[in-house]
Design a protein around this motif. Structure first.
Motif, PDB file in Angstrom:
ATOM      1  N   ILE A   1     -16.759 -42.509  14.263  1.00  0.00           N
ATOM      2  CA  ILE A   1     -15.902 -41.766  15.423  1.00  0.00           C
ATOM      3  C   ILE A   1     -15.313 -40.403  15.143  1.00  0.00           C
ATOM      4  O   ILE A   1     -15.446 -39.256  15.963  1.00  0.00           O
ATOM      5  N   GLY A   2     -15.297 -39.954  13.895  1.00  0.00           N
ATOM      6  CA  GLY A   2     -15.045 -38.527  13.372  1.00  0.00           C
ATOM      7  C   GLY A   2     -16.049 -37.662  13.899  1.00  0.00           C
ATOM      8  O   GLY A   2     -15.767 -36.461  14.209  1.00  0.00           O
ATOM      9  N   SER A   3     -17.148 -37.988  13.416  1.00  0.00           N
ATOM     10  CA  SER A   3     -18.494 -37.168  13.941  1.00  0.00           C
ATOM     11  C   SER A   3     -18.725 -36.856  15.292  1.00  0.00           C
ATOM     12  O   SER A   3     -19.084 -35.800  15.804  1.00  0.00           O
TER      13      SER A   3
ATOM     14  N   ASP B   1     -24.162 -31.634  11.650  1.00  0.00           N
ATOM     15  CA  ASP B   1     -23.111 -30.682  10.860  1.00  0.00           C
ATOM     16  C   ASP B   1     -21.857 -31.437  11.190  1.00  0.00           C
ATOM     17  O   ASP B   1     -20.861 -31.729  10.221  1.00  0.00           O
ATOM     18  N   ALA B   2     -21.531 -32.304  12.389  1.00  0.00           N
ATOM     19  CA  ALA B   2     -20.364 -32.825  12.706  1.00  0.00           C
ATOM     20  C   ALA B   2     -20.143 -34.310  11.651  1.00  0.00           C
ATOM     21  O   ALA B   2     -19.432 -34.501  11.233  1.00  0.00           O
ATOM     22  N   LEU B   3     -21.526 -34.802  11.452  1.00  0.00           N
ATOM     23  CA  LEU B   3     -21.665 -35.860  10.626  1.00  0.00           C
ATOM     24  C   LEU B   3     -21.519 -35.491   9.173  1.00  0.00           C
ATOM     25  O   LEU B   3     -20.843 -36.451   8.646  1.00  0.00           O
ATOM     26  N   PHE B   4     -22.006 -34.555   8.893  1.00  0.00           N
ATOM     27  CA  PHE B   4     -21.801 -34.202   7.474  1.00  0.00           C
ATOM     28  C   PHE B   4     -20.323 -33.835   7.174  1.00  0.00           C
ATOM     29  O   PHE B   4     -19.691 -34.261   6.324  1.00  0.00           O
TER      30      PHE B   4
ATOM     31  N   ILE C   1     -25.312 -23.677  -1.851  1.00  0.00           N
ATOM     32  CA  ILE C   1     -26.401 -24.335  -1.412  1.00  0.00           C
ATOM     33  C   ILE C   1     -26.336 -25.273  -0.291  1.00  0.00           C
ATOM     34  O   ILE C   1     -27.124 -25.360   0.572  1.00  0.00           O
ATOM     35  N   THR C   2     -25.010 -25.700   0.197  1.00  0.00           N
ATOM     36  CA  THR C   2     -24.899 -26.768   1.095  1.00  0.00           C
ATOM     37  C   THR C   2     -25.202 -26.360   2.628  1.00  0.00           C
ATOM     38  O   THR C   2     -25.756 -27.191   3.214  1.00  0.00           O
ATOM     39  N   GLU C   3     -24.833 -25.054   3.040  1.00  0.00           N
ATOM     40  CA  GLU C   3     -25.027 -24.706   4.158  1.00  0.00           C
ATOM     41  C   GLU C   3     -26.532 -24.373   4.533  1.00  0.00           C
ATOM     42  O   GLU C   3     -26.943 -24.814   5.535  1.00  0.00           O
TER      43      GLU C   3
END
Length: 459
Positions: free
Chosen positions: A26-28, A47-50, A409-411
């Protein structure tokens, strides 16, 4: 009766796991909408899911800067997921039922019991109410203190919003903030910001059971005029162990980080003596699943990186908002090792004999966490060949420990790399045993009543 009980236990962990999946999904969806981004554009779903996973699993790793990419709506969605993820979907489901005036049935009570590991069904609903009320009070105090700094910097309304967001994030050990990409680096030697942030992190990571024990201890001192030493002795073994191990880790970590980094000009070498002390203590506290950074993690020495991985692996304490294998698990296994070395037949702790089942469970938690770390690290090495092994290990330890610290490194992770970290954050929030029980879909966990002949294996 035994089979029914085991079957329901399996369903319980599946409900918890499914609850987090629903919250993340739901949040993603909400975060991918144009209304959730600051520029009104669609956010790539990965990115939304992450971000939704990082928020719900109170980790703090991000592929986009929280302060700049998301609109107020997006930040509000993130805040709600952090709060729900920190306190647990079971607690929030119970709260919604209470608000709706619904009666909490036996099924829901058993779910609460299994989620928090309580031995009794008595007073569970009251416990959930106290837990949520206490959390809101602590977060409110933290937000009020943050306004002293944030209102002069951002103005009245935005200052209040940033204060509330930071307080909830710190208490839930999420590590997400609205300050910017540098996190707490601009406040590395600010006494108030350090004290408030570390206080919220520690209180959230202690666990709610320890809260009640500490409150009861001071009540005995105040009302019964009992000495502090005697009141301490009357605390539960669990609470005394959590407080002792937590305090030891903070002090030892601060001393070691000061020794390792005080001459490093890329982290704290250019700070004053007071700034170095603040940075060392903050690093020791935040590594145990909080995720705020007051110094550049990418410039840490190799020894500090290794020490950080150990702290991220340990994490916080059971029943709180932190992740990791937990302080009590490490302490329990340490005492088991001492028992074997000293030739004792039983593991003894605080003049009590610890059940072998507790030791076996702790060993299972550690071994499964190590297995998850090995798999996620291997996959990251395959999918991210351009990264160093140090960067990858720090990222995977951070994800599985739901810490949120990164070496930057995440981005830049690939789609496959982001999916590995998403899975790691989810597994880390649920815990290794919960994940293993969820995967046991057959439900074939009946207790074997027969005893096999003894076998001998050289160790």
């Amino acid at each position: 009766m035994e089979n029914k009980k085991r079957s329901y236990e399996l369903k319980t962990v599946q409900v918890i796991g499914l609850g987090f999946l629903i919250l993340i999904f739901i949040g993603s969806i909400l975060l991918s909408l144009p209304i959730a981004s600051a520029d009104g554009s669609w956010t790539p779903y990965i990115d939304a899911l992450f971000t939704a996973t990082s928020s719900s699993c109170v980790t703090g790793l991000v592929t986009v800067v929280t302060a700049h990419h998301w609109s107020f709506f997006g930040q509000l969605v993130i805040l709600i997921m952090i709060q729900m993820g920190g306190l647990g979907v079971v607690s929030f489901t119970t709260l919604l039922l209470i608000i709706a005036g619904k009666r909490i049935k036996m099924k829901e009570r058993i779910l609460i019991q299994e989620a928090y590991g309580y031995d009794t069904l008595t007073g569970l609903v009251r416990m959930v109410k106290k837990m949520i009320k206490g959390s809101l009070i602590v977060e409110g105090i933290g937000a009020l203190l943050y306004t002293i700094v944030y209102i002069p910097r951002y103005g009245f309304l935005k200052g209040i919003w940033v204060s509330v967001f930071t307080s909830v994030s710190a208490f839930c050990n999420a590590g997400m903030d609205l300050i910017g990409a540098d996190s707490m680096m601009g406040y590395v030697d600010h006494p108030l910001m350090n004290l408030v942030t570390m206080g919220l992190i520690i209180v959230g990571g202690l666990g709610f059971i320890v809260w009640w024990d500490i409150i009861a201890m001071f009540r005995r001192v105040h009302k019964e005029k009992m000495s502090l030493r005697m009141s301490w002795r009357r605390m539960t073994l669990h609470s005394k162990l959590v407080i002792t191990v937590t305090s030891t880790l903070i002090v030892v970590g601060a001393v070691l980080f000061f020794a390792l980094e005080h001459n490093n000009p890329l982290t704290m070498g250019n700070l004053s003596l007071g700034g170095k002390i603040w940075a060392s203590i903050f690093q020791s506290v935040t590594l145990r699943t909080a995720g705020f950074a007051s110094i550049d993690q990418s410039e840490l020495t190799s020894a500090s990186v290794l020490l950080g991985c150990v702290y991220m692996f340990i994490g916080g304490s059971p029943g709180g908002t932190a992740g990791g294998v937990k302080t009590t698990t490490i302490a329990l296994l340490a005492y088991a090792v001492l028992a074997i070395i000293s030739g004792k037949d039983d593991v003894e702790l605080g003049r009590r004999r610890i059940r072998i089942s507790n030791v076996m469970k702790g060993l299972c938690v550690v071994l499964l966490q190590v297995a998850f770390l090995m798999v996620s690290t291997f996959l990251m090495c395959v999918f991210e060949p351009g990264l160093t092994i140090t960067e990858i290990i720090y990222e995977t330890f951070s994800a599985l420990g739901t810490v949120g610290l990164s070496m930057g490194i995440t981005e830049g992770l690939s789609l496959a790399g982001k999916l590995v970290i998403i899975g790691s954050m989810y597994f880390g929030r649920l815990g290794p045993i919960t994940v293993a029980m969820i995967m046991n879909v057959s439900g074939k966990n009946r207790k074997i009543r027969r005893r096999m002949p003894d076998g001998k294996i050289l160790v």
